[in-house]
Design a protein around this motif. Structure first.
Motif, PDB file in Angstrom:
ATOM      1  N   VAL A  66      38.805  -8.614  54.699  1.00 50.00           N
ATOM      2  CA  VAL A  66      39.018  -9.674  54.736  1.00 50.00           C
ATOM      3  C   VAL A  66      39.893  -9.886  53.468  1.00 50.00           C
ATOM      4  O   VAL A  66      39.129  -9.545  52.474  1.00 50.00           O
ATOM      5  N   GLY A  67      40.700 -10.790  53.003  1.00 52.80           N
ATOM      6  CA  GLY A  67      41.454 -11.142  52.115  1.00 52.80           C
ATOM      7  C   GLY A  67      42.337  -9.857  51.431  1.00 52.80           C
ATOM      8  O   GLY A  67      43.013 -10.079  50.537  1.00 52.80           O
ATOM      9  N   LEU A  68      42.567  -9.163  52.399  1.00 50.03           N
ATOM     10  CA  LEU A  68      44.301  -8.260  52.143  1.00 50.03           C
ATOM     11  C   LEU A  68      45.087  -8.931  52.478  1.00 50.03           C
ATOM     12  O   LEU A  68      45.202  -9.223  54.070  1.00 50.03           O
ATOM     13  N   LYS A  69      46.006  -8.989  51.495  1.00 48.73           N
ATOM     14  CA  LYS A  69      47.216 -10.112  52.348  1.00 48.73           C
ATOM     15  C   LYS A  69      48.481  -8.544  52.330  1.00 48.73           C
ATOM     16  O   LYS A  69      48.774  -7.755  51.733  1.00 48.73           O
ATOM     17  N   PRO A  70      49.783  -9.242  52.860  1.00 49.73           N
ATOM     18  CA  PRO A  70      50.409  -8.687  53.322  1.00 49.73           C
ATOM     19  C   PRO A  70      51.163  -8.758  51.782  1.00 49.73           C
ATOM     20  O   PRO A  70      51.702  -9.328  51.115  1.00 49.73           O
ATOM     21  N   MET A  71      51.887  -7.258  51.959  1.00 50.13           N
ATOM     22  CA  MET A  71      52.287  -6.621  50.811  1.00 50.13           C
ATOM     23  C   MET A  71      53.718  -7.643  50.509  1.00 50.13           C
ATOM     24  O   MET A  71      54.902  -7.291  49.729  1.00 50.13           O
ATOM     25  N   VAL A  72      54.382  -7.488  51.548  1.00 52.42           N
ATOM     26  CA  VAL A  72      56.292  -7.285  51.577  1.00 52.42           C
ATOM     27  C   VAL A  72      56.610  -8.342  51.150  1.00 52.42           C
ATOM     28  O   VAL A  72      57.234  -8.288  50.172  1.00 52.42           O
ATOM     29  N   ARG A  73      55.966  -9.793  51.052  1.00 50.29           N
ATOM     30  CA  ARG A  73      56.687 -10.996  50.034  1.00 50.29           C
ATOM     31  C   ARG A  73      56.343 -10.698  48.665  1.00 50.29           C
ATOM     32  O   ARG A  73      57.369 -11.479  47.949  1.00 50.29           O
ATOM     33  N   LEU A  74      55.656  -9.624  48.395  1.00 52.69           N
ATOM     34  CA  LEU A  74      56.304  -9.510  46.692  1.00 52.69           C
ATOM     35  C   LEU A  74      56.684  -8.470  46.952  1.00 52.69           C
ATOM     36  O   LEU A  74      57.385  -8.475  45.051  1.00 52.69           O
ATOM     37  N   ILE A 191      55.282   1.413  41.921  1.00 48.23           N
ATOM     38  CA  ILE A 191      54.257   0.910  41.440  1.00 48.23           C
ATOM     39  C   ILE A 191      54.384  -0.591  41.105  1.00 48.23           C
ATOM     40  O   ILE A 191      53.055  -1.315  40.767  1.00 48.23           O
ATOM     41  N   GLU A 192      55.325  -1.292  41.539  1.00 45.02           N
ATOM     42  CA  GLU A 192      55.778  -2.532  41.687  1.00 45.02           C
ATOM     43  C   GLU A 192      53.927  -2.523  42.859  1.00 45.02           C
ATOM     44  O   GLU A 192      53.364  -3.573  42.828  1.00 45.02           O
ATOM     45  N   LEU A 193      54.135  -2.000  43.745  1.00 44.83           N
ATOM     46  CA  LEU A 193      53.526  -2.470  44.965  1.00 44.83           C
ATOM     47  C   LEU A 193      51.813  -2.506  44.653  1.00 44.83           C
ATOM     48  O   LEU A 193      51.294  -3.211  44.977  1.00 44.83           O
ATOM     49  N   GLY A 194      51.610  -1.258  43.514  1.00 46.14           N
ATOM     50  CA  GLY A 194      50.286  -0.726  42.966  1.00 46.14           C
ATOM     51  C   GLY A 194      50.011  -1.997  42.578  1.00 46.14           C
ATOM     52  O   GLY A 194      49.061  -2.963  42.637  1.00 46.14           O
ATOM     53  N   ASN A 195      50.246  -2.451  41.384  1.00 42.35           N
ATOM     54  CA  ASN A 195      50.847  -3.459  40.810  1.00 42.35           C
ATOM     55  C   ASN A 195      50.642  -5.260  41.382  1.00 42.35           C
ATOM     56  O   ASN A 195      49.961  -6.277  41.238  1.00 42.35           O
ATOM     57  N   ALA A 196      51.270  -4.933  42.415  1.00 41.91           N
ATOM     58  CA  ALA A 196      50.688  -6.671  43.923  1.00 41.91           C
ATOM     59  C   ALA A 196      49.067  -6.773  44.243  1.00 41.91           C
ATOM     60  O   ALA A 196      48.364  -7.301  44.517  1.00 41.91           O
ATOM     61  N   ILE A 198      46.933  -4.935  43.005  1.00 43.43           N
ATOM     62  CA  ILE A 198      45.761  -4.902  42.038  1.00 43.43           C
ATOM     63  C   ILE A 198      45.914  -6.568  41.572  1.00 43.43           C
ATOM     64  O   ILE A 198      44.578  -7.102  41.204  1.00 43.43           O
ATOM     65  N   GLN A 199      47.253  -6.986  41.041  1.00 43.57           N
ATOM     66  CA  GLN A 199      47.152  -8.223  41.125  1.00 43.57           C
ATOM     67  C   GLN A 199      46.502  -9.580  42.491  1.00 43.57           C
ATOM     68  O   GLN A 199      45.816 -10.383  41.818  1.00 43.57           O
ATOM     69  N   ASP A 200      46.759  -9.217  43.662  1.00 41.54           N
ATOM     70  CA  ASP A 200      46.199  -9.854  44.749  1.00 41.54           C
ATOM     71  C   ASP A 200      44.395  -9.741  44.719  1.00 41.54           C
ATOM     72  O   ASP A 200      43.706 -10.467  45.189  1.00 41.54           O
ATOM     73  N   HIS A 201      44.304  -8.435  44.289  1.00 43.15           N
ATOM     74  CA  HIS A 201      42.466  -8.457  44.188  1.00 43.15           C
ATOM     75  C   HIS A 201      41.960  -8.554  42.247  1.00 43.15           C
ATOM     76  O   HIS A 201      41.377  -7.039  41.618  1.00 43.15           O
ATOM     77  N   SER A 202      42.684  -9.114  41.787  1.00 45.78           N
ATOM     78  CA  SER A 202      42.285  -9.648  40.124  1.00 45.78           C
ATOM     79  C   SER A 202      41.156  -9.550  40.073  1.00 45.78           C
ATOM     80  O   SER A 202      40.210  -9.009  39.128  1.00 45.78           O
ATOM     81  N   ASP A 203      40.142 -10.218  41.034  1.00 51.58           N
ATOM     82  CA  ASP A 203      39.135 -10.382  40.611  1.00 51.58           C
ATOM     83  C   ASP A 203      38.042  -9.608  41.024  1.00 51.58           C
ATOM     84  O   ASP A 203      36.540  -9.315  40.699  1.00 51.58           O
ATOM     85  N   LEU A 204      38.486  -8.543  41.585  1.00 54.34           N
ATOM     86  CA  LEU A 204      37.616  -7.017  41.463  1.00 54.34           C
ATOM     87  C   LEU A 204      37.954  -6.715  40.376  1.00 54.34           C
ATOM     88  O   LEU A 204      38.785  -5.927  39.168  1.00 54.34           O
ATOM     89  N   MET A 205      37.043  -5.741  39.984  1.00 60.83           N
ATOM     90  CA  MET A 205      35.954  -5.433  38.756  1.00 60.83           C
ATOM     91  C   MET A 205      36.885  -4.115  39.434  1.00 60.83           C
ATOM     92  O   MET A 205      36.184  -3.026  39.455  1.00 60.83           O
ATOM     93  N   SER A 206      37.646  -2.574  37.996  1.00 62.78           N
ATOM     94  CA  SER A 206      37.543  -1.342  37.859  1.00 62.78           C
ATOM     95  C   SER A 206      36.509  -0.994  37.210  1.00 62.78           C
ATOM     96  O   SER A 206      36.404  -0.421  36.139  1.00 62.78           O
ATOM     97  N   LYS A 207      35.908  -0.742  38.466  1.00 61.86           N
ATOM     98  CA  LYS A 207      34.131  -0.980  37.321  1.00 61.86           C
ATOM     99  C   LYS A 207      34.992   1.223  36.524  1.00 61.86           C
ATOM    100  O   LYS A 207      34.798   1.580  37.423  1.00 61.86           O
ATOM    101  N   LYS A 208      34.288   1.026  35.188  1.00 57.36           N
ATOM    102  CA  LYS A 208      34.284   2.526  34.749  1.00 57.36           C
ATOM    103  C   LYS A 208      32.860   3.560  35.142  1.00 57.36           C
ATOM    104  O   LYS A 208      31.626   2.801  35.051  1.00 57.36           O
TER     105      LYS A 208
END
Lengths: 403, 332
Positions: A66-74, A191-196, A198-208
């Motif tokens: 749930v929540g995983l969106k297609p990357m290709v449109r970005l 890097i663009e794919l990776g950032n896309a 991360i942006q789509d899942h910005s609600d996730l905390m990259s927990k240190k």
């Protein structure tokens, strides 16, 4: 009236019988428990594997997380080369074969992957998104596969690139983005794919991860304490050259150089060091005065469980041929060393013991401090191992005092 | 008489009852015992397969037994040619009119630069050598782990096969038949790739040297996994035994182990060029155990670190003591 003789078991045989019954019950309970631990492939005998790439996701009936969106449109310069594929813990080995053993015990939930082709060249990229359930699980698989000679990236807390690929953890996801050939353009697209993502899942905390901060990382130069002695001696150098040389030797011996390989920090989630009761342990590679070794730290639920686990792990090492060398590490229990009073007296501040084991020609020291289990292993040099143990003890004590 | 002491009759009675209890428990346990081991589900791809037992032919050439050549060099085509020459020349292996099957490793749909699969340059060179020796037909096959069409395409194996005039055989349901290997514990009534072997007179096994998370290494012996069908990942639980049985099952004419660029970590899939080490070594021979034993050194391991090599040697497949075969050691 004739009485029927009764057979009476004496009390001793009754006790023996009860003990035997008890043992049988324990054996049955252990077998019952072990039934739940088996290779997931055993339960997947009926599924077929000969489906085309586009059929896999539909025939398996597995939906994307749930929540995983297609990357290709970005990513405008990429187009799909294959349909997306989904794998769960029963089918993961259909994608990555034996490597599934790394993910399954680490909390793996699902894998979604897809290939993309660059519109104007033969370059193609495959994106793997592993849902590991928890951020620390994602960090674990990230850290255990970290490549040497990689370049850190700043897109997330834990990310690096190699010549042809990107690897990072974001929240409970672990991602691999792999290009068919290395180039600066491929790197930019990854890097663009990776950032896309991360942006789509910005609600996730990259927990240190907090435990890695406990690994000492600075170079400790103990000669500072002794420099005064040297200076005083130097005043008399002309009159007593031999004395100067002797003091200089002492200074060299007191120097402590502790070098942490930060890229080596790894989280092992289960069966740590071959001991099934040891889990969620961070490890880090060190050079201490030129001697290599591995430090390990694990936060447990309580000081009692940390102490007990340290004892059990030490016993495990002894069972595997380790020799107890507690007497050689008594100084770690609080005796004065080099003019310092360590914060340990007889035992450590919480009354736990430190265990020293010599096994397979290396030194292993394990201890507990508060709710932490920690130690050093694979050390070739006892003195260097003790230096690192003291530093780890100090770090843990500081953290606990601040809590 | 003291009523707490056993009489002889009571002792015998209780012993008999105890023995019967143990026997009953043992019988119940035996009823649950699986004497066959894992078998393929009859509802899957082998439902139309031939149920009769067949054996994979022995393609080895007795007079060429125990040969091994190690060539150091960067160019796969050149090292392959030199290795085959050191073994006596291709005409010792391929004759006019032979039908050759090349069993490649096309396990994953990845780029050839990752060296997780048989390199297309090496395959091209081998196909050309076979035709030059007079082979009438050359086939290339594997049962990959990922989708077969994607695997053969993205690895470059499909292009290398077709560009050099060989036939690529993609595995389909009807290509498999149940096989039971004599003296085996795992390969019993298990679907094995069969029809690509029809009419084949020579078998060449080509694989890269790779680290493997489960088995320690993936080389020539492990390449036999690509002949299995069904839910073969069940054998991961006993990986060294299945590799040993595959070694007993597959008797190749020639084996080519590619250590030009070795995957030394994160195998078997790899993914990063940093997983590779330029070891610049190609090993060819007729003893797959010896070839793999040398290949293990490229991974920084010995044969003793890989139980399936030791087990295969014990089963008579070959020797881990490759030095005893006096390998030809050459450098380009």
């Amino acid at each position: 009236m004739i009485s029927i003789p009764q057979l009476h078991s004496n009390s001793r045989s009754s006790i023996v019988g009860l003990i035997i019954l008890g043992l049988l019950a324990v054996i049955a309970a252990v077998i019952f428990r072990q039934q739940f631990y088996y290779n997931p492939a055993v339960t997947a005998l009926s599924a077929t594997i000969f489906t085309s790439s586009s059929d896999i996701s539909s025939s398996s009936g597995i939906s994307a997380p749930v929540g995983l969106k297609p990357m290709v449109r970005l990513i405008k310069s990429l187009e799909p080369l294959s349909a997306s594929e989904s794998f769960n813990n029963e089918t993961l080995s259909d994608k990555i074969d034996g490597k599934a053993e790394l993910y399954l015990p680490a909390g793996f939930k699902s894998l979604v992957c897809q290939r993309f082709k660059h519109k104007d060249s033969d370059l193609w990229i495959e994106l793997f998104v592993y849902d590991m359930g928890l951020a620390q699980n994602a960090f674990s698989v990230f850290s255990r596969q970290r490549r040497d000679n990689s370049t850190p990236l700043t897109i997330t807390q834990y990310a690096y690139q190699t010549e042809n690929a990107l690897f990072f953890a974001h929240g409970h996801f672990y991602l691999e983005i792999i290009a068919s050939s290395p180039s600066s353009e491929a790197l930019q697209l990854m890097i663009e794919l990776g950032n896309a993502f991360i942006q789509d899942h910005s609600d996730l905390m990259s927990k240190k991860m907090d435990v890695p901060d406990l690994f000492p990382s600075e170079v400790i130069d103990k000669e500072i304490t002794n420099k005064k002695t040297i200076n005083k001696t130097k005043e008399t150098t002309d009159k007593n050259k031999e004395t100067t040389d002797k003091n200089k030797e002492i200074t060299d011996k007191n120097k402590e150089e502790i070098i942490l390989d930060k890229e080596s920090i790894t989280l092992i989630t289960s069966d740590v060091f071959g001991f099934d009761r040891l889990d969620q342990v961070y490890t880090a590679a060190y050079l201490v005065n030129g001697a290599s070794m591995t430090a390990f730290i694990s936060k447990r639920d309580s000081s009692e469980s940390a102490r007990k686990l340290a004892e059990e792990y030490a016993a495990f090492l002894k069972n595997f041929g380790g020799n107890v060398i507690d007497s050689e590490i008594k100084d770690l229990n609080g005796e004065e060393l080099h003019g310092e009073n360590l914060n340990l007296h007889g035992k450590d501040v919480h009354g736990e013991y430190i265990h020293g084991i010599e096994i397979m020609d290396t030194i292993e020291i394990v201890f507990s401090s508060g709710s932490y289990l920690a130690g050093v292993r694979d050390a070739e040099n006892m003195e260097a191992a003790k230096i690192l143990v003291r530093q780890i003890q100090n770090r843990i004590n500081q953290v606990e005092q601040n809590q | 008489m003291d009523k707490d002491r056993f009489s002889r009759r009571q002792f015998i009675s209780r012993s008999i009852k105890t023995g019967m209890g143990v026997a009953v428990a043992g019988a119940v346990g035996y009823l649950f015992h699986d004497t066959e081991g894992p078998v393929s589900d009859s509802n899957t791809l082998d439902s139309t397969a031939d149920e009769s037992i067949w054996t994979l032919p022995d393609f080895s050439i007795p007079e060429m037994a125990g040969k091994i050549a190690v060539v150091r060099g960067e160019d796969r085509s050149n090292t392959l040619e030199m290795a085959i020459k050191a073994l006596g020349g291709i005409d010792k292996f391929i004759k006019q009119g032979d039908t050759v099957l090349i069993k490649v490793n096309a396990a994953f749909a990845v780029s050839p630069i990752l060296c997780a699969t048989t390199h297309p340059d090496l395959l091209s060179a081998m196909i050309r050598i076979c035709y030059k020796a007079g082979a009438a037909k050359v086939r290339v096959t594997d049962n990959p782990i990922n989708d077969p069409a994607s695997c053969f395409m993205l690895t470059g194996i499909e292009a290398a096969t077709k560009q050099n005039g060989a036939d690529l055989i993609l595995p389909r349901d009807e290509n498999f038949a149940n096989l039971t290997l004599k003296n085996a514990r795992l390969i019993k009534k298990w679907p094995v790739l069969k029809t690509p072997f029809d009419g084949v007179t020579r078998l060449i096994n080509m694989a890269p040297v790779k680290d493997h998370h489960r088995s320690g290494a993936s080389m020539i012996l492990k390449n036999g996994y690509g002949l299995l069908g069904g839910r073969r990942n069940i054998f991961h639980q006993d990986i060294h035994t299945i590799i040993t049985e595959l070694a007993m099952m597959v008797k190749s004419t020639l084996v080519i182990l590619d250590g030009t660029s070795t995957m030394i970590s994160n195998g078997p899939t790899g993914g990063s060029l940093s997983d590779l080490k330029p070891t610049h070594t190609l090993i060819a021979g007729t003893d797959p155990v010896a070839v793999d034993s040398f290949g293990a050194t490229l991974l920084g391991k010995t044969a003793q670190d890989l139980p399936h090599l030791v087990q295969a040697a014990a089963a008579g497949v070959g020797t881990v003591d490759y030095l005893s075969l006096k390998p030809a050691m050459l450098t380009i």
